[in-house]
Design an enzyme around this catalytic site. Structure first.
Site, PDB file in Angstrom:
ATOM      1  N   CYS A 151       1.089  -1.547   0.142  1.00 53.52           N
ATOM      2  CA  CYS A 151      -0.318   0.632  -0.161  1.00 53.52           C
ATOM      3  C   CYS A 151       0.470   1.275  -0.083  1.00 53.52           C
ATOM      4  O   CYS A 151       2.118   1.322   0.224  1.00 53.52           O
ATOM      5  CB  CYS A 151      -0.834  -0.002   1.352  1.00 53.52           C
ATOM      6  N   ASP A 195      -0.049   3.780   1.753  1.00 52.66           N
ATOM      7  CA  ASP A 195       0.497   3.750   3.186  1.00 52.66           C
ATOM      8  C   ASP A 195       1.963   4.564   3.914  1.00 52.66           C
ATOM      9  O   ASP A 195       3.129   4.029   3.388  1.00 52.66           O
ATOM     10  CB  ASP A 195      -0.289   2.894   4.277  1.00 52.66           C
ATOM     11  N   ARG A 248       2.855   4.416   6.305  1.00 55.16           N
ATOM     12  CA  ARG A 248       3.601   3.775   7.708  1.00 55.16           C
ATOM     13  C   ARG A 248       3.774   3.395   7.539  1.00 55.16           C
ATOM     14  O   ARG A 248       4.706   2.140   8.299  1.00 55.16           O
ATOM     15  CB  ARG A 248       2.544   4.039   8.880  1.00 55.16           C
ATOM     16  N   HIS A 272      -1.695  -3.928   5.131  1.00 49.97           N
ATOM     17  CA  HIS A 272      -1.394  -3.693   6.824  1.00 49.97           C
ATOM     18  C   HIS A 272      -2.515  -3.679   7.544  1.00 49.97           C
ATOM     19  O   HIS A 272      -3.473  -3.289   7.527  1.00 49.97           O
ATOM     20  CB  HIS A 272      -0.650  -2.429   7.030  1.00 49.97           C
ATOM     21  N   CYS A 301      -6.091   0.297   7.221  1.00 48.81           N
ATOM     22  CA  CYS A 301      -5.665   0.605   5.540  1.00 48.81           C
ATOM     23  C   CYS A 301      -6.614   1.632   5.843  1.00 48.81           C
ATOM     24  O   CYS A 301      -8.145   1.118   5.787  1.00 48.81           O
ATOM     25  CB  CYS A 301      -5.918  -0.374   4.780  1.00 48.81           C
TER      26      CYS A 301
END
Length: 774
Positions: free
Chosen positions: A580, A582, A584, A641, A644
């Protein structure tokens, strides 16, 4: 914190728990007195002093103190050497020694004892209790050691006494059944929660023995507390012998009490304050001083009674104090009712408590940290040698394991290849040294370096956190000798420049980097330092970015420059990593990989559009084609993760992102994941995963199936040429799980890779993916 007034329910719990502990303490106190060759009243006096004095003054609210089985050998030897009355004086002086130690605040050192040793001690004590009390349950008498009990156990099992054995069996059945009774329904639920299991077990066994007039040994109390009591006198003997005796009683009792306090603190229920070890040592000293003055046995925190106290539902120190009060009342009145309690029933209670002390779940936890050897060494030592000796053995094993870890060293030659070119050239060798480089590791390092061919070009990576002078001399002498023979040595120190500083003579302590300035720390954690560099209260995003680049140039670039130089003209990644966008999720951190290892595709929701999808998008397919057909990558990983945002939008039906037209079109590729989630049966277990977590994990499974909708890729997977892997990153715990395709669940990543690769995609296990457009 302002202390709160105990509620009525808490006081009721403490009252019931104190009576259970009182029933357990009576036979133990009398038995320890007999084993110590002391008057029976000495055991009761020690139980009273331990309960009331240590209970009021101690720092461990739920710990019960009294005569301890671990001190019987010491006390028996003192009685034989100095006599009973002089032994009381030694107990008093041992208490004063504990008071001095408590005032010096040295009790915190008990926290340095490894949990492996503490749990091993508890398991060993449990084994000793079980081996001794099984004889009583069967109508016999325990021997003086665990080994003797074990040796005599087969004969006792072959010839048990029926009545004591039946009473003991009845007690165990009630104890085991009581914990399985329904507690939350009906009118009896709240009442059952208030009654600890040992109380009805002992009561039923006593009533059965009394009503049927069974022949079973019962509690035998002295007529009066003062029977056989004498005032203490000064011991006669050499001064160093007397001092040694005082120190033996005071220190052994102190260590046993503190270890017990640490163990009880780990078992304490929610809402019970942590133990104050310094105050506990003061309380133990006061109790021993009082017990010795009144003619009692030495006092220590005892795990059997403390465990019974916790298991019976105690919540405050009132239970400990009340148990001492009950012993005092009993000693003064010699209650005939308590004398009806069968010893086999009390022994059965102790057997159950002993088994509970041998908690196998602790072994599993310790195995993960590789501390099980210390646990088993302590357990065996307590059973075979004694409590103090077993703990010392466990501490010794733990110290050896810690020393081994601190001096662990890895030395390997990663590659040994000739330099490409038309003319013959010397070989090139890459040697990596990792860990703590001391004189203990010098033979290992020199043995490998001596195998380097003369004249070779050597890249030596020193990834060490410490290097002593012996190790420096060994490496430096080898380097000088190797270069004298025409070779070349390039030394790269990854962390601290131990070798460089030794060569230059600058051996001052290396400067440590400022806290939280590691390269993987978020910018937000380093904002203050960046503001200080820029001399301004506000730091713009671009300035923060440039500050990060400057930190890279100053700290990291020189370390990765040799690697980047090798990769400058060609990349050879090992894995295609689809994850992803993302912020993080940082693939190189969670896979401990570096430049050139991962070929990464990032998109919203780590989605893989299915082959022939009506919502056309070739970005992921192009990445997969290039990775497998050009770069010859053999492993494709899809990593999801927790929390999400893309999956949250799917759960919400896409309403939150309707105004984002491009994102809404992209999320249509997740419709199959949503359909699979809706078709799956949610777990009814209380610990079931939240809906968003389930969807995030199901999405990874679905994207692996989506990859198999591409015919050319499916053929290569079926042929075993390409491996598909599913990962899931839990952001809160920072742990990564791997998909077990056969079970359809995510499991912890094994410590060592299983043979054949446990994450390989199995079409037979999960079935082929079907076509269709989202």
């Amino acid at each position: 914190m302002t202390p709160t007034k105990p509620s009525v329910s808490v006081l009721r719990r403490d009252l019931l728990a104190s009576f259970v502990v009182f029933l357990v303490a009576i036979p133990l106190s009398l038995g320890i007195a007999v084993a110590s060759e002391a008057p029976l009243a000495a055991g009761l006096i020690a139980a009273i002093a331990g309960g009331i004095v240590a209970g009021l003054a101690g720092g461990s609210p739920l710990q019960v103190s009294g005569p301890a089985a671990g001190l019987t050998v010491i006390v028996a030897e003192l009685v034989q050497t100095y006599g009973w009355r002089a032994t009381c004086t030694i107990t008093l002086l041992g208490g004063l020694l504990q008071l001095a130690l408590g005032a010096g605040r040295v009790a915190r050192t008990a926290l340095a004892v490894s949990p492996a040793v503490v749990h091993g001690m508890l398991a060993g004590v449990g084994a000793v209790i079980v081996l001794a009390q099984v004889h009583v349950v069967l109508g016999g008498s325990p021997q003086r050691s665990a080994v003797a009990n074990l040796r005599e156990l087969p004969g006792q099992l072959l010839h048990p006494q029926s009545h004591p054995a039946l009473l003991g069996g009845l007690t165990i059945l009630v104890l085991l059944g009581w914990s399985r009774l329904p507690r939350g329904e009906g009118r009896l639920g709240p009442a059952l929660r208030l009654v600890p299991g040992p109380l009805p077990a002992i009561a039923l066994a006593t009533l059965t023995a009394w009503s049927l007039d069974w022949n079973a040994s019962r509690v035998d109390l002295p007529r009066s507390l003062l029977d056989g009591w004498h005032a203490p006198v000064l011991p006669h003997g050499s001064l160093h012998g007397i001092v040694g005796a005082v120190m033996a009683v005071g220190l052994v009792a102190a260590v046993e009490s503190l270890l017990c306090s640490v163990a009880v603190d780990r078992m304490r229920p929610a809402g019970v304050p942590h133990a104050d070890l310094d105050r506990e040592l003061l309380g133990q000293g006061a109790a021993n001083a009082v017990s010795g003055l009144l003619g009692g046995l030495p006092v220590a925190g005892v795990i059997v009674r403390s465990t019974a106290n916790v298991e019976a539902g105690a919540r405050t120190r009132a239970s400990t104090v009340l148990h001492g009060v009950w012993v005092l009342v009993l000693a003064l009145s010699c209650g005939p009712v308590v004398e009806q309690v069968p010893l086999s029933a009390l022994a059965a209670l102790l057997v159950v408590l002993g088994v509970r002390l041998m908690d196998t779940a602790r072994v599993r936890d310790l195995r993960h940290h590789r501390e099980a050897p210390a646990y088993f060494a302590t357990l065996v030592g307590v059973v075979l040698l004694g409590l103090g000796e077993g703990v010392l053995l466990g501490i010794g094993v733990m110290a050896m394991m810690a020393l081994r870890r601190l001096t662990r060293l890895s030395v390997r030659a990663e590659e040994l290849v000739p330099v490409p070119g038309d003319a013959p050239a010397p070989p090139r060798c890459h040697v990596v040294v990792e860990g703590t480089l001391t004189f203990l590791g010098v033979p290992k390092v020199t043995r490998l370096l001596q195998d380097v061919p003369p004249g070779a070009s050597v890249d030596l990576d020193l990834n060490v956190d410490f290097m002593d002078h012996a190790a420096f001399e060994a490496i430096h002498e080898w380097r000088v000798a190797h270069e004298r023979q025409g070779g070349r040595v390039d030394i790269d120190e990854v962390h601290e420049t131990w070798y460089e500083r030794a060569v230059t003579g600058e051996m001052s302590s290396p400067r440590k980097p400022p806290p939280q300035t590691r390269w993987w720390a978020p910018w937000g954690n380093r904002r203050r330092r960046s503001e200080a560099e820029l001399d301004g209260p506000e730091v713009s995003p671009s300035a923060l970015l440039l500050a990060g680049v400057r930190e890279y140039h100053g700290r990291t670039a020189r370390l990765v420059r040799p690697i980047m130089a090798e990769l400058a003209m060609e990349q050879k990644p090992e894995h295609l990593f689809i994850t992803c966008v993302d912020s993080r999720v940082v693939p190189n951190i969670i896979t401990a990989s570096g430049p050139g290892d991962l070929f990464i595709n990032r998109n919203v929701g780590n989605l893989v559009p299915r082959h022939g999808s009506r919502t056309a998008d070739d970005s992921v397919a192009a990445t997969v084609e290039y990775a497998t057909n050009v770069l010859d990558i053999r492993t494709i990983t899809v990593c999801g993760h927790s929390n999400c945002g893309a999956m949250a939008a799917l759960l919400a039906g896409g309403t939150e992102v309707e105004h984002l037209h491009g994102l809404s079109r992209w999320l249509k590729h997740g419709n199959h994941s949503l359909a699979r989630y809706l078709a799956a049966e949610p777990s009814a277990e209380p610990s079931a995963e939240p809906p968003l977590t389930r969807l995030c994990k199901i999405n990874v499974m679905q994207q692996l199936d989506n990859l198999l909708t591409y015919p050319w890729l499916r053929e290569r997977v079926e042929a075993g040429e390409i491996e598909l892997v599913g990962l899931y990153l839990d952001l809160q715990s920072a742990n990564v799980q791997i998909l077990d395709r056969a079970a359809g669940t995510f499991v912890p990543v094994p410590e060592e890779a299983p043979d054949g690769g446990g994450a390989r995609t199995s079409l037979d296990a999960h079935g082929p993916a079907t076509g269709g457009a989202p």
